[in-house]
Write an enzyme that holds these catalytic residues in place. Structure first.
Site, short mmCIF file in Angstrom:
data_model
loop_
_atom_site.label_atom_id
_atom_site.label_comp_id
_atom_site.label_asym_id
_atom_site.label_seq_id
_atom_site.Cartn_x
_atom_site.Cartn_y
_atom_site.Cartn_z
N THR A 132 1.99 3.65 10.38
CA THR A 132 2.30 2.22 10.27
C THR A 132 2.50 1.87 8.80
O THR A 132 1.86 2.44 7.92
CB THR A 132 1.19 1.35 10.90
OG1 THR A 132 -0.01 1.47 10.12
CG2 THR A 132 0.92 1.73 12.34
N GLY A 133 3.43 0.91 8.56
CA GLY A 133 3.74 0.56 7.18
C GLY A 133 4.39 1.72 6.47
O GLY A 133 3.95 2.14 5.40
N SER B 101 7.55 1.72 2.62
CA SER B 101 7.41 1.81 1.16
C SER B 101 6.05 2.41 0.82
O SER B 101 5.23 2.68 1.70
CB SER B 101 7.54 0.42 0.52
OG SER B 101 6.41 -0.37 0.83
N GLY B 102 5.85 2.62 -0.46
CA GLY B 102 4.54 2.99 -0.98
C GLY B 102 3.93 4.23 -0.33
O GLY B 102 4.60 5.23 -0.06
N TYR C 280 -9.90 -8.95 1.05
CA TYR C 280 -9.38 -7.58 1.00
C TYR C 280 -10.52 -6.56 1.11
O TYR C 280 -10.45 -5.63 1.92
CB TYR C 280 -8.59 -7.36 -0.31
CG TYR C 280 -7.98 -5.97 -0.39
CD1 TYR C 280 -6.91 -5.62 0.42
CD2 TYR C 280 -8.50 -5.00 -1.23
CE1 TYR C 280 -6.35 -4.34 0.39
CE2 TYR C 280 -7.96 -3.72 -1.29
CZ TYR C 280 -6.89 -3.40 -0.48
OH TYR C 280 -6.35 -2.12 -0.51
N1 LIG Z 1 -1.62 0.85 -3.72
C1 LIG Z 1 -2.90 1.06 -3.95
O1 LIG Z 1 -3.34 1.24 -5.10
C2 LIG Z 1 -3.89 1.12 -2.81
C3 LIG Z 1 -5.23 1.40 -3.11
C4 LIG Z 1 -6.16 1.48 -2.07
C5 LIG Z 1 -5.72 1.30 -0.76
N2 LIG Z 1 -4.41 1.01 -0.49
C6 LIG Z 1 -4.02 0.83 0.91
O2 LIG Z 1 -2.89 1.61 1.19
C7 LIG Z 1 -2.16 1.05 2.28
C8 LIG Z 1 -0.68 1.03 1.96
O3 LIG Z 1 -0.48 0.16 0.86
P1 LIG Z 1 0.65 0.37 -0.25
O4 LIG Z 1 -0.06 0.27 -1.56
O5 LIG Z 1 1.48 1.55 0.04
O6 LIG Z 1 1.46 -1.01 -0.09
P2 LIG Z 1 3.00 -1.34 0.12
O7 LIG Z 1 3.87 -0.53 -0.77
O8 LIG Z 1 3.06 -2.85 0.00
O9 LIG Z 1 3.29 -0.92 1.62
C9 LIG Z 1 2.82 -1.68 2.68
C10 LIG Z 1 3.55 -1.26 3.95
O10 LIG Z 1 3.03 -2.06 5.02
C11 LIG Z 1 4.12 -2.74 5.64
N3 LIG Z 1 3.65 -4.06 6.09
C12 LIG Z 1 3.06 -5.02 5.36
N4 LIG Z 1 2.75 -6.08 6.14
C13 LIG Z 1 3.16 -5.76 7.38
C14 LIG Z 1 3.12 -6.41 8.63
N5 LIG Z 1 2.64 -7.65 8.77
N6 LIG Z 1 3.62 -5.78 9.71
C15 LIG Z 1 4.16 -4.54 9.59
N7 LIG Z 1 4.22 -3.86 8.44
C16 LIG Z 1 3.74 -4.47 7.35
C17 LIG Z 1 5.22 -2.81 4.61
O11 LIG Z 1 6.46 -2.86 5.27
P3 LIG Z 1 7.55 -4.03 5.11
O12 LIG Z 1 7.28 -4.73 3.81
O13 LIG Z 1 8.85 -3.29 5.14
O14 LIG Z 1 7.32 -4.88 6.30
C18 LIG Z 1 5.04 -1.47 3.90
O15 LIG Z 1 5.67 -0.44 4.62
C19 LIG Z 1 -2.79 -0.32 2.54
O16 LIG Z 1 -3.66 -0.23 3.66
C20 LIG Z 1 -3.59 -0.58 1.27
O17 LIG Z 1 -4.72 -1.42 1.53
C21 LIG Z 1 -3.49 0.91 -1.49
#
Ligand SMILES: NC(=O)c1ccc[n+]([C@@H]2O[C@H](COP(=O)([O-])OP(=O)(O)OC[C@H]3O[C@@H](n4cnc5c(N)ncnc54)[C@H](OP(=O)(O)O)[C@@H]3O)[C@@H](O)[C@H]2O)c1
Length: 299
Positions: free
Chosen positions: A16-17, A20-21, A171
């Site tokens: 899921t998600g 990106s990222g 968060y």
């Molecule tokens: N980045 C960090 O440093 C970090 C650190 C600790 C944990 N995390 C965790 O890692 C995970 C991924 O985060 P990321 O950093 O890769 O963020 P990201 O680049 O913003 O990616 C988030 C993803 O979730 C999707 N998304 C967001 N809201 C959504 C919704 N309502 N319905 C369906 N899809 C949705 C986005 O897709 P669309 O925008 O295309 O809808 C995107 O594919 C998260 O659980 C975050 O808490 C991240």
């Protein structure tokens, strides 16, 4: 590598998600290992483009886009039904979707958005797909949490920030919920051959917080960006937990840098985890005996 070769050949994975990222890099890593990969994102064109990117980058054409806004429970239910219709087996579910939003807002279901997207969406999706995962066991459920969980508590008196909203608190609470959910899920899945693990991906250069950063992250993000992990580095632990034979059968464990790590004291509170599970089940309309709620396997 394509879906007929590689160590994950014949396996189907839902990330899921995945547009990106960390999620996109996780999907790409698993596609490169030969898995058939499904990804989700909110926007049809963006989700299709991400699937096409992953297929082109990995040479694996079996990457399927599902456009769904996971803040909506009806949409999560539609997604689960589509997955059940399209895939006769599901080997790995990666609950990756999540984010940080500075402003409190409500979902279509009238729930606080961070709690709904970061915790309830994965909770509901997992429960709706659990029978398919069990049927193909051994199978794995990997949920992306964060080191931010360690400053979190579950505020049972104000789970949805109605009495006062702090984005950081929301968060951290949601990321603690990811871990408590995983530990409780592992207890409920004992003996089924389905494992549940969770992880901190590191601090990673992604779209994290970009939609609604608030004043603090708006200033901090550009400053720290150059020092962050790449999405590929951030996806490494998710890919390890989703695919490595080294963690086959390991369940109820938190990881960072692909190694087991001790999570916060709160996360080990079994009474709170059971309470959170029940409240979550009520909030998403799953009741014991009335839905697919995960309660089997001998707890
Ligand atoms: N980045 C960090 O440093 C970090 C650190 C600790 C944990 N995390 C965790 O890692 C995970 C991924 O985060 P990321 O950093 O890769 O963020 P990201 O680049 O913003 O990616 C988030 C993803 O979730 C999707 N998304 C967001 N809201 C959504 C919704 N309502 N319905 C369906 N899809 C949705 C986005 O897709 P669309 O925008 O295309 O809808 C995107 O594919 C998260 O659980 C975050 O808490 C991240």
């Amino acid at each position: 590598m394509n879906s007929s070769t590689g160590p994950m050949a014949g396996k189907t994975v839902l990330v899921t998600g995945g547009t990106s990222g960390i999620g996109k890099a996780t999907a790409a890593g698993l596609a490169a290992l030969g898995a058939r990969v499904a990804i989700t994102g909110r926007d049809v064109a963006r989700t299709q483009a991400a699937a096409a990117d992953i297929a082109a980058a990995t040479g694996n054409p079996s990457v399927d886009p599902f456009a769904v806004d996971m803040s909506s429970q009806a949409a999560v239910r539609r997604l689960a039904q589509e997955i059940l219709d399209v895939y006769p087996r599901l080997d790995v579910l990666v609950n990756n979707v999540g984010g940080f939003w500075a402003t409190r807002r409500l979902t279509a279901d009238g729930l606080e958005h961070t709690f709904a997207v970061n915790h309830l969406a994965g909770f509901l999706l997992t429960n709706l797909l659990i029978d398919r995962l069990k049927a193909g066991a051994p199978a794995r459920i990997v949920t992306v949490s964060s080191a931010a969980h360690s400053s979190g508590t579950i505020d049972f008196d104000d789970l949805q920030g109605e009495q006062g909203y702090s984005a950081q608190r929301a968060y951290s609470q949601s990321k603690l919920a990811n871990i408590m959910f995983t530990y409780e899920l592992a207890r409920r899945l004992r003996g089924t051959g389905v494992s549940a693990t969770t992880l901190h991906p590191g601090v990673v250069r992604t779209g994290f917080a970009a939609e609604d950063p608030g004043p603090m992250w708006k200033v901090a993000l550009p400053l720290i960006r150059p020092f962050l992990k790449t999405p590929q580095q951030g996806a490494a632990t998710s890919i390890h937990l989703a695919s490595s034979p080294a963690v086959e059968g390991i369940t109820g464990q938190y990881f960072a840098n692909s190694k087991p790590k001790t999570s916060s004291e709160h996360s080990h509170d079994e009474t709170a985890a059971a309470r959170l599970w029940q409240i979550s089940a009520d909030l998403v309309g799953l009741t014991v005996g009335g839905g697919n709620q995960t309660d089997g396997g001998g707890r």
